[in-house]
Design a protein around this motif. Sequence first.
Motif, mmCIF file in Angstrom:
data_model
loop_
_atom_site.group_PDB
_atom_site.id
_atom_site.type_symbol
_atom_site.label_atom_id
_atom_site.label_comp_id
_atom_site.label_asym_id
_atom_site.label_seq_id
_atom_site.Cartn_x
_atom_site.Cartn_y
_atom_site.Cartn_z
ATOM 1 N N ASN A 269 3.197 -45.284 -12.814
ATOM 2 C CA ASN A 269 4.174 -45.936 -13.679
ATOM 3 C C ASN A 269 5.599 -45.563 -13.308
ATOM 4 O OD1 ASN A 269 2.825 -47.500 -16.076
ATOM 5 N ND2 ASN A 269 1.516 -45.751 -15.579
ATOM 6 N N LYS B 58 9.172 -44.910 -25.922
ATOM 7 C CA LYS B 58 9.108 -46.120 -25.098
ATOM 8 C C LYS B 58 8.278 -45.882 -23.848
ATOM 9 C CE LYS B 58 13.515 -47.911 -26.683
ATOM 10 N NZ LYS B 58 14.932 -48.062 -26.371
ATOM 11 N N TYR B 59 8.460 -44.724 -23.233
ATOM 12 C CA TYR B 59 7.722 -44.423 -22.009
ATOM 13 C C TYR B 59 6.230 -44.252 -22.304
ATOM 14 C CZ TYR B 59 6.712 -42.775 -17.372
ATOM 15 O OH TYR B 59 6.184 -42.667 -16.111
ATOM 16 N N ARG C 51 4.649 -47.553 -22.701
ATOM 17 C CA ARG C 51 4.433 -48.162 -21.382
ATOM 18 C C ARG C 51 3.195 -47.565 -20.708
ATOM 19 N NH1 ARG C 51 8.999 -47.517 -17.138
ATOM 20 N NH2 ARG C 51 7.571 -47.182 -15.430
ATOM 21 N N ASN D 105 3.677 -53.126 -24.025
ATOM 22 C CA ASN D 105 4.960 -53.581 -23.486
ATOM 23 C C ASN D 105 5.531 -54.683 -24.354
ATOM 24 O OD1 ASN D 105 4.887 -51.897 -21.111
ATOM 25 N ND2 ASN D 105 3.264 -53.272 -20.373
ATOM 26 N N ASN D 106 6.221 -54.283 -25.417
ATOM 27 C CA ASN D 106 6.836 -55.280 -26.317
ATOM 28 C C ASN D 106 8.342 -55.248 -26.184
ATOM 29 O OD1 ASN D 106 4.357 -56.014 -27.262
ATOM 30 N ND2 ASN D 106 4.424 -54.658 -29.029
#
Length: 185
Positions: free
Chosen positions: A81, A174-175, A178, A183-184
């Motif tokens: 990622n 957020k990470y 992911r 993933n919005n």
Amino acid sequence: NNTYIIKGKKEHYSKNYIGALFKNIKMFMNESSDQKIHNFTGHKHKKFIVDREKTDAIYLNEEEIEKIFNLKITKELLLENDYTDKCHNFNLIIKGLEEEKDRLLIGCYTALRQSDYTRLKGINFKDDLLSIWTVKKDKKIYSPMHYRLKEILERRNNILPEPVSDVTHNKNIKYIGRLAGINNG
């Protein structure tokens, strides 16, 4: 979002975040003025306003929370990622992200505001019941403990993650999303 360079690194802040800072500045300036600490009045000028923008409510559904709960953070997953941090101590990075994952899940499973769930201690949990005096509403609440919350506390020996700054918390959430395939935007 507004972008600023802080110590050579780009930081992004929303209008609402900056507006909240200005609101606090105005509050402190008014209070200190009332106490005759200063006679500055620039903060009362009609052009010194708190800027806001409309936001979309972002939330996780049960399936997404479960994905995060089951997420196994590994060096391979980070590399897949595009994890690009100057620190190459992956054990330290993984430990930090696991702490953040638990912090996030504790927030989800208690349905408390960040200002409340980051203050939780082992003493707040007794006999399958959560109790805490909330900051914003200034009242004591009681709630049955979610079974996943019990699992987290058991695994952690009732030692909750230490709070971190809002900026760090939000960036890491957020990470983690992911990494979990959420993933919005």
